[in-house]
Design a protein around this motif. Structure first.
Motif, mmCIF file in Angstrom:
data_model
loop_
_atom_site.group_PDB
_atom_site.id
_atom_site.type_symbol
_atom_site.label_atom_id
_atom_site.label_comp_id
_atom_site.label_asym_id
_atom_site.label_seq_id
_atom_site.Cartn_x
_atom_site.Cartn_y
_atom_site.Cartn_z
ATOM 1 N N GLU A 1 76.176 46.337 3.850
ATOM 2 C CA GLU A 1 76.619 47.524 3.102
ATOM 3 C C GLU A 1 75.831 48.754 3.550
ATOM 4 O O GLU A 1 76.391 49.845 3.690
ATOM 5 C CB GLU A 1 76.437 47.321 1.603
ATOM 6 C CG GLU A 1 77.388 46.335 0.976
ATOM 7 C CD GLU A 1 77.094 46.152 -0.504
ATOM 8 O OE1 GLU A 1 76.684 47.126 -1.179
ATOM 9 O OE2 GLU A 1 77.276 45.020 -0.996
ATOM 10 N N PHE B 1 77.154 52.204 5.161
ATOM 11 C CA PHE B 1 76.836 53.490 4.538
ATOM 12 C C PHE B 1 76.161 54.439 5.530
ATOM 13 O O PHE B 1 76.447 55.637 5.554
ATOM 14 C CB PHE B 1 75.922 53.270 3.319
ATOM 15 C CG PHE B 1 75.574 54.552 2.626
ATOM 16 C CD1 PHE B 1 76.436 55.090 1.687
ATOM 17 C CD2 PHE B 1 74.401 55.224 2.919
ATOM 18 C CE1 PHE B 1 76.131 56.292 1.058
ATOM 19 C CE2 PHE B 1 74.090 56.417 2.294
ATOM 20 C CZ PHE B 1 74.957 56.951 1.366
ATOM 21 N N GLU C 1 80.255 59.114 -0.390
ATOM 22 C CA GLU C 1 79.850 57.772 -0.804
ATOM 23 C C GLU C 1 78.439 57.795 -1.390
ATOM 24 O O GLU C 1 77.638 58.664 -1.058
ATOM 25 C CB GLU C 1 79.864 56.827 0.396
ATOM 26 C CG GLU C 1 81.235 56.644 1.004
ATOM 27 C CD GLU C 1 81.202 55.931 2.349
ATOM 28 O OE1 GLU C 1 82.199 55.281 2.646
ATOM 29 O OE2 GLU C 1 80.203 56.046 3.089
ATOM 30 N N LEU D 1 75.150 54.912 -2.720
ATOM 31 C CA LEU D 1 74.629 53.550 -2.611
ATOM 32 C C LEU D 1 73.399 53.458 -3.498
ATOM 33 O O LEU D 1 72.505 54.298 -3.415
ATOM 34 C CB LEU D 1 74.256 53.279 -1.146
ATOM 35 C CG LEU D 1 73.731 51.903 -0.790
ATOM 36 C CD1 LEU D 1 74.896 50.913 -0.763
ATOM 37 C CD2 LEU D 1 73.074 51.937 0.581
#
Length: 189
Positions: free
Chosen positions: A73, A77, A54, A56
């Protein structure tokens, strides 16, 4: 809350629309002082996780206000990727990470090695390494272990230490820096 013009436009919505433009134009204040050296009028955090794949890249604070949806979020994360457990990450830790990133004047995102750790994960890591604290601030959502390819451990640590806002650990052999919002202190080599 809708604007009285009936268009459904809110102040926060407008700020969100213009955030990308503001980020591109925002100066870096490398000689600023206080908790958020270099953070400017907006605060942005950029990270990726080699563990989950992932990434961000987000603005989490605008004009004196944290954006709750974005903090959620970030909580997701920075979760414990081993157990998928999460907690609220202390915004002060995010601020320190963002300010140190700005001080280094780098566009590369942080590689997040460890954010939140469940007590079980912390105990497992502690059994394998003497460098893991029994009461780690990771278990409170108040710490992050980070790496940058373009900056040395020393450069990252100096930037975090310049914030004078928490703990900074240098882990040169493992090539990462620990940043937390606990008492101001530093260790490692």
């Amino acid at each position: 809350m809708a604007n009285s013009n009936g268009l459904g436009v809110t102040r926060r919505g407008l700020l969100g629309v213009f955030a990308a433009t503001v980020v591109a134009a925002a100066p870096t204040y490398s000689n600023a002082f206080g908790l958020l050296r270099g953070a400017g009028d907006i605060r942005r955090i950029r990270m990726y996780s080699g563990r989950t794949g992932e990434s961000l890249d987000t603005i989490y604070w605008i004009e004196g206000e944290y954006i709750p949806e974005v903090l959620k979020e970030i909580n997701h994360f920075m979760r414990d990727w081993r157990s998928n457990d999460r907690t609220n990450i202390d915004a002060r830790t995010i601020d320190i990470m963002a300010a140190a990133h700005n001080l280094m004047d780098v566009s590369e995102p942080y590689m997040l090695l460890s954010g939140y750790r469940s007590p079980a994960t912390n105990a497992m890591l502690r059994s394998k390494s003497r460098g893991v604290a029994r009461n780690s601030l990771h278990m409170k959502g108040q710490a992050a272990d980070l790496r940058l390819k373009s900056r040395s451990v020393g450069q990252m640590a100096r930037a975090a230490e310049a914030c004078a806002s928490g703990g900074v650990g240098r882990y040169s052999r493992s090539n990462f820096v620990h940043m937390d919002c606990g008492p101001v202190r530093h260790w490692g080599g």
